[in-house]
Design a protein around this motif. Structure first.
Motif, PDB file in Angstrom:
ATOM      1  N   SER A   5      78.410  -3.870 -23.234  1.00 52.51           N
ATOM      2  CA  SER A   5      77.145  -3.881 -23.973  1.00 52.51           C
ATOM      3  C   SER A   5      77.334  -4.515 -25.340  1.00 52.51           C
ATOM      4  O   SER A   5      76.428  -5.193 -25.855  1.00 52.51           O
ATOM      5  CB  SER A   5      76.574  -2.464 -24.104  1.00 52.51           C
ATOM      6  OG  SER A   5      77.483  -1.640 -24.792  1.00 52.51           O
ATOM      7  N   ALA A   6      78.509  -4.333 -25.926  1.00 55.17           N
ATOM      8  CA  ALA A   6      78.792  -4.977 -27.223  1.00 55.17           C
ATOM      9  C   ALA A   6      78.803  -6.502 -27.069  1.00 55.17           C
ATOM     10  O   ALA A   6      78.338  -7.227 -27.952  1.00 55.17           O
ATOM     11  CB  ALA A   6      80.124  -4.493 -27.775  1.00 55.17           C
ATOM     12  N   SER A   7      79.303  -6.970 -25.930  1.00 56.31           N
ATOM     13  CA  SER A   7      79.327  -8.418 -25.673  1.00 56.31           C
ATOM     14  C   SER A   7      77.914  -8.972 -25.570  1.00 56.31           C
ATOM     15  O   SER A   7      77.577  -9.996 -26.160  1.00 56.31           O
ATOM     16  CB  SER A   7      80.089  -8.719 -24.379  1.00 56.31           C
ATOM     17  OG  SER A   7      81.397  -8.245 -24.452  1.00 56.31           O
ATOM     18  N   PHE A   8      77.071  -8.259 -24.809  1.00 53.77           N
ATOM     19  CA  PHE A   8      75.685  -8.694 -24.632  1.00 53.77           C
ATOM     20  C   PHE A   8      74.965  -8.717 -25.991  1.00 53.77           C
ATOM     21  O   PHE A   8      74.300  -9.696 -26.341  1.00 53.77           O
ATOM     22  CB  PHE A   8      74.976  -7.741 -23.664  1.00 53.77           C
ATOM     23  CG  PHE A   8      73.556  -8.131 -23.351  1.00 53.77           C
ATOM     24  CD1 PHE A   8      73.258  -8.987 -22.303  1.00 53.77           C
ATOM     25  CD2 PHE A   8      72.497  -7.643 -24.112  1.00 53.77           C
ATOM     26  CE1 PHE A   8      71.952  -9.345 -22.018  1.00 53.77           C
ATOM     27  CE2 PHE A   8      71.195  -7.999 -23.840  1.00 53.77           C
ATOM     28  CZ  PHE A   8      70.919  -8.848 -22.791  1.00 53.77           C
ATOM     29  N   GLN A   9      75.140  -7.644 -26.734  1.00 48.33           N
ATOM     30  CA  GLN A   9      74.485  -7.557 -28.052  1.00 48.33           C
ATOM     31  C   GLN A   9      74.987  -8.634 -29.002  1.00 48.33           C
ATOM     32  O   GLN A   9      74.214  -9.188 -29.783  1.00 48.33           O
ATOM     33  CB  GLN A   9      74.741  -6.178 -28.668  1.00 48.33           C
ATOM     34  CG  GLN A   9      73.838  -5.109 -28.106  1.00 48.33           C
ATOM     35  CD  GLN A   9      73.994  -3.794 -28.849  1.00 48.33           C
ATOM     36  OE1 GLN A   9      74.561  -3.746 -29.926  1.00 48.33           O
ATOM     37  NE2 GLN A   9      73.495  -2.727 -28.259  1.00 48.33           N
ATOM     38  N   ALA A  10      76.286  -8.894 -28.921  1.00 44.54           N
ATOM     39  CA  ALA A  10      76.862  -9.922 -29.809  1.00 44.54           C
ATOM     40  C   ALA A  10      76.217 -11.275 -29.527  1.00 44.54           C
ATOM     41  O   ALA A  10      75.873 -12.014 -30.453  1.00 44.54           O
ATOM     42  CB  ALA A  10      78.372  -9.995 -29.611  1.00 44.54           C
ATOM     43  N   GLY A  11      76.030 -11.594 -28.233  1.00 38.60           N
ATOM     44  CA  GLY A  11      75.393 -12.863 -27.864  1.00 38.60           C
ATOM     45  C   GLY A  11      73.967 -12.942 -28.377  1.00 38.60           C
ATOM     46  O   GLY A  11      73.543 -13.943 -28.966  1.00 38.60           O
ATOM     47  N   THR A  12      73.213 -11.846 -28.183  1.00 40.86           N
ATOM     48  CA  THR A  12      71.810 -11.817 -28.638  1.00 40.86           C
ATOM     49  C   THR A  12      71.735 -11.950 -30.156  1.00 40.86           C
ATOM     50  O   THR A  12      70.950 -12.728 -30.697  1.00 40.86           O
ATOM     51  CB  THR A  12      71.153 -10.486 -28.216  1.00 40.86           C
ATOM     52  OG1 THR A  12      71.359 -10.310 -26.825  1.00 40.86           O
ATOM     53  CG2 THR A  12      69.668 -10.500 -28.511  1.00 40.86           C
ATOM     54  N   TRP A  13      72.593 -11.199 -30.834  1.00 39.14           N
ATOM     55  CA  TRP A  13      72.566 -11.161 -32.293  1.00 39.14           C
ATOM     56  C   TRP A  13      72.956 -12.522 -32.868  1.00 39.14           C
ATOM     57  O   TRP A  13      72.333 -12.997 -33.836  1.00 39.14           O
ATOM     58  CB  TRP A  13      73.505 -10.052 -32.781  1.00 39.14           C
ATOM     59  CG  TRP A  13      73.326  -9.681 -34.221  1.00 39.14           C
ATOM     60  CD1 TRP A  13      74.299  -9.644 -35.178  1.00 39.14           C
ATOM     61  CD2 TRP A  13      72.128  -9.282 -34.883  1.00 39.14           C
ATOM     62  NE1 TRP A  13      73.777  -9.265 -36.378  1.00 39.14           N
ATOM     63  CE2 TRP A  13      72.437  -9.044 -36.223  1.00 39.14           C
ATOM     64  CE3 TRP A  13      70.808  -9.132 -34.454  1.00 39.14           C
ATOM     65  CZ2 TRP A  13      71.485  -8.644 -37.154  1.00 39.14           C
ATOM     66  CZ3 TRP A  13      69.853  -8.730 -35.378  1.00 39.14           C
ATOM     67  CH2 TRP A  13      70.200  -8.497 -36.707  1.00 39.14           C
ATOM     68  N   LEU A  14      73.948 -13.136 -32.261  1.00 36.47           N
ATOM     69  CA  LEU A  14      74.382 -14.470 -32.712  1.00 36.47           C
ATOM     70  C   LEU A  14      73.225 -15.466 -32.661  1.00 36.47           C
ATOM     71  O   LEU A  14      72.984 -16.219 -33.599  1.00 36.47           O
ATOM     72  CB  LEU A  14      75.498 -14.983 -31.800  1.00 36.47           C
ATOM     73  CG  LEU A  14      76.945 -14.755 -32.207  1.00 36.47           C
ATOM     74  CD1 LEU A  14      77.867 -15.333 -31.147  1.00 36.47           C
ATOM     75  CD2 LEU A  14      77.235 -15.401 -33.536  1.00 36.47           C
ATOM     76  N   VAL A  15      72.505 -15.441 -31.522  1.00 34.79           N
ATOM     77  CA  VAL A  15      71.405 -16.388 -31.325  1.00 34.79           C
ATOM     78  C   VAL A  15      70.266 -16.123 -32.308  1.00 34.79           C
ATOM     79  O   VAL A  15      69.734 -17.047 -32.926  1.00 34.79           O
ATOM     80  CB  VAL A  15      70.911 -16.284 -29.860  1.00 34.79           C
ATOM     81  CG1 VAL A  15      69.494 -16.788 -29.732  1.00 34.79           C
ATOM     82  CG2 VAL A  15      71.822 -17.086 -28.966  1.00 34.79           C
ATOM     83  N   LEU A  16      69.921 -14.865 -32.476  1.00 33.87           N
ATOM     84  CA  LEU A  16      68.817 -14.544 -33.386  1.00 33.87           C
ATOM     85  C   LEU A  16      69.166 -14.943 -34.818  1.00 33.87           C
ATOM     86  O   LEU A  16      68.306 -15.419 -35.556  1.00 33.87           O
ATOM     87  CB  LEU A  16      68.471 -13.047 -33.305  1.00 33.87           C
ATOM     88  CG  LEU A  16      67.908 -12.598 -31.952  1.00 33.87           C
ATOM     89  CD1 LEU A  16      67.624 -11.109 -31.955  1.00 33.87           C
ATOM     90  CD2 LEU A  16      66.635 -13.365 -31.609  1.00 33.87           C
ATOM     91  N   ARG A  17      70.443 -14.791 -35.184  1.00 32.79           N
ATOM     92  CA  ARG A  17      70.862 -15.207 -36.531  1.00 32.79           C
ATOM     93  C   ARG A  17      70.810 -16.723 -36.662  1.00 32.79           C
ATOM     94  O   ARG A  17      70.439 -17.249 -37.695  1.00 32.79           O
ATOM     95  CB  ARG A  17      72.282 -14.729 -36.833  1.00 32.79           C
ATOM     96  CG  ARG A  17      72.447 -13.245 -36.965  1.00 32.79           C
ATOM     97  CD  ARG A  17      71.939 -12.709 -38.257  1.00 32.79           C
ATOM     98  NE  ARG A  17      72.523 -13.355 -39.418  1.00 32.79           N
ATOM     99  CZ  ARG A  17      72.288 -12.989 -40.672  1.00 32.79           C
ATOM    100  NH1 ARG A  17      71.484 -11.985 -40.911  1.00 32.79           N
ATOM    101  NH2 ARG A  17      72.848 -13.615 -41.673  1.00 32.79           N
ATOM    102  N   ARG A  18      71.245 -17.415 -35.589  1.00 29.78           N
ATOM    103  CA  ARG A  18      71.288 -18.880 -35.665  1.00 29.78           C
ATOM    104  C   ARG A  18      69.880 -19.476 -35.715  1.00 29.78           C
ATOM    105  O   ARG A  18      69.622 -20.393 -36.477  1.00 29.78           O
ATOM    106  CB  ARG A  18      72.014 -19.436 -34.445  1.00 29.78           C
ATOM    107  CG  ARG A  18      73.500 -19.428 -34.612  1.00 29.78           C
ATOM    108  CD  ARG A  18      74.142 -20.225 -33.497  1.00 29.78           C
ATOM    109  NE  ARG A  18      75.535 -19.868 -33.382  1.00 29.78           N
ATOM    110  CZ  ARG A  18      76.150 -19.637 -32.239  1.00 29.78           C
ATOM    111  NH1 ARG A  18      75.495 -19.727 -31.107  1.00 29.78           N
ATOM    112  NH2 ARG A  18      77.416 -19.323 -32.227  1.00 29.78           N
TER     113      ARG A  18
END
Lengths: 233, 314
Positions: A5-18
């Motif tokens: 779940s941390a991996s999934f969240q990291a991907g989502t968070w990265l994209v939203l920040r970018r």
């Protein structure tokens, strides 16, 4: 929290920040302005059925897929899908789950922009607001949101092809060329189903609008699965 | 792995914008602090990326802890890597990035005791997007060193382009990680940094482990130690013959069959030997095409068979 779940969240968070506010606002402003002007021009040319023509033409034909493409490109950068999540992968994130999270994050942003594009196009095509135009705008909005989300996964799968993820450009070209053709192959492209939902049943011969809704959802799932499968873990 | 080998590379090839690996064979055991001396053009930066699992090898095999790092998330979670240009996940502030790393890697302390010494403490509240190159590399170093139960710690130029370059603190942390069972590998172009941080030093040249010195010779890499000067000239035989009589030259070699091979001049004083080479070339009427100073050579340290450098015959 598990590593998955941390991996999934990291991907989502990265994209939203970018993508961020600045990019999202820029893409939205450009796409909405284009759709509104095109819709207004349609209404000026021929008043009758201008909204439908604007939605099926410049709205869903150009503004929406290009906006979804821009959102995905901002999300992933210029490289392949796995390169877009490499900062998280370097910390031990599962690339596949991070990539799925990234695509879901980008799809949410694209869906919001797609809904806005569809809404503005419909309203500008109808002219002075009325109950019918508002109803049409609301219906167009959810079609726009679903189509934009589907496009994001479609381009995401494209980004898993090519040394620099150039498959997404080919995916855009194929959708522009084959999507509008009323052929059985068009069923594989988001554009055909979107056109069916917007009132052009000949875009997907023999498919009801409900079937096209399911078709868009199925395509989104299929392309998401393809993108994830093609990403190394 | 059962024989204590953590990193096993065979015929490793790949490249980045700076350099390439051209069939690297490498075995690194756990519990050691090793160093490969070489520039980015020799493949140090791409090797660091491959070891970190950020770059897929073009060909060859690379195994870290029994699995290829490119394909294994669980292996990457146990690799601490400082790359030439670290890609930090922009999730907000440095503190939030460290928190993300903890979630992905499993438990580790929120703040390490050595953060202050390397200048990471002052960066915790800074947004990732606002960091300059030195600060990015410092955060990358903190992330690399704080990996819990690491299999491998690979650091590219850990004393260059960072906020605080404290070799003493870094050496202590690296040796602590090694004593916990990690394999520590430093990649640097600086012989002085290599001597300051590592026990075993080898050279990486043009993508291959070239020549090495073992632990007892590490000090010889320090300034003032014997150094080799490579001299390219159109008359290598005459130049070598004339240099043989120079007092500043300790040893020299040249190829009798191939004039394109440079004359290798070993000396304790670089400046004196360079002057001697220039004078001799002038006297011989030889064209002095190029000179290059290189770290002193030796036997291969890390061979593909997994032999520990400490155990290698002198």
């Amino acid at each position: 929290m598990s590593a998955a779940s941390a991996s999934f969240q990291a991907g989502t968070w990265l994209v939203l920040r970018r993508v961020g506010r600045r990019h999202a606002m820029g893409i939205t402003a450009a796409a909405v302005a284009f759709a509104a002007i095109a819709s207004y021009a349609e209404r000026k040319a021929v008043v009758s059925d201008a909204a439908s023509r604007a939605l099926q033409g410049p709205g869903f034909g150009l503004a929406l897929p290009i906006a979804a493409f821009a959102v995905l490109s901002c999300s992933l950068g210029r490289g392949r899908l796995e390169a877009g999540v490499s900062p998280a992968a370097a910390l031990g994130a599962h690339r596949r789950l991070a990539a799925l999270g990234a695509l879901v994050g980008a799809a949410v942003v694209a869906a919001a922009i797609g809904a806005l594009i569809a809404c503005v196009t419909a309203l500008a095509g109808h002219g002075p607001p009325s109950a019918a135009s508002v109803s049409d705008a609301l219906t167009s909005s959810w079609i726009g949101a679903l189509t934009a989300a589907c496009y994001t996964f479609y381009f995401g799968a494209g980004a898993s092809f090519g040394a620099q993820g150039g498959g997404r450009v080919i995916a855009l070209g194929l959708d522009l060329l084959i999507g509008p053709l009323a052929t059985p192959v068009a069923v594989l492209f988001p554009r055909a189903h979107a056109l069916n939902l917007l009132g052009r049943p000949e875009a997907v011969p023999g498919w009801s609008q409900a079937a096209s809704t399911i078709g868009l959802v199925s395509l989104a799932c299929f392309f998401a699965l393809m993108a994830v499968r093609r990403t190394p873990d | 792995m059962s024989d204590g080998t953590v990193v096993h590379a065979l015929g490793l090839r790949g490249h980045d914008a700076h350099g390439a690996l051209t069939g690297l064979d490498l075995s690194l055991p756990s519990g050691t602090v090793g160093c490969l001396v070489g520039g980015r053009s020799d493949g140090t930066s791409v090797l660091a990326r491959m070891l970190a699992g950020s770059e897929r090898p073009a060909s060859g095999h690379l195994i870290v802890g029994g699995l290829p790092p490119w394909w294994s998330a669980s292996t990457r979670a146990r690799i601490g890597a400082l790359l030439d240009e670290p890609e930090l996940a922009d999730v907000g502030t440095v503190r939030e990035l460290l928190a993300l790393a903890r979630r992905l890697r499993g438990d580790s302390p929120e703040r390490e005791s050595w953060f202050e010494a390397i200048g990471a403490s002052s960066l915790l509240r800074r947004p990732i997007g606002g960091l300059d190159r030195r600060e990015v590399r410092t955060v990358g170093l903190a992330l690399a060193l704080s990996a819990p139960a690491p299999l491998l710690v690979v650091l590219h130029e850990p004393l260059a382009d960072v906020v605080k370059a404290d070799a003493t603190v870094l050496r202590e942390v690296l040796h602590r990680r090694a004593s916990e069972g990690a394999c520590v590998l430093v990649l640097t172009a600086s012989a002085a940094d290599a001597a300051a941080l590592a026990d075993d030093v080898a050279t990486l040249k043009q993508g291959r482990v070239d020549r090495a010195v073992g632990a007892p010779d590490t000090d010889e890499l320090a300034p003032g130690a014997e150094i080799e000067l490579r001299v390219w000239t159109d008359k290598p035989r005459q130049v070598a013959a004339a240099l043989a009589g120079e007092t500043s030259v300790a040893a020299l070699s040249f190829s009798a069959s191939d004039d394109s091979v440079p004359v290798a001049v070993r000396s304790r004083e670089l400046a004196a030997s360079a002057k001697a080479v220039a004078r001799v070339c002038l006297e011989c009427g030889a064209e002095l095409r190029a000179m290059q100073a290189v770290a002193p050579g030796g036997r291969a340290m890390h061979d593909a068979g997994g032999q520990s450098p400490r155990k290698a015959a002198p």
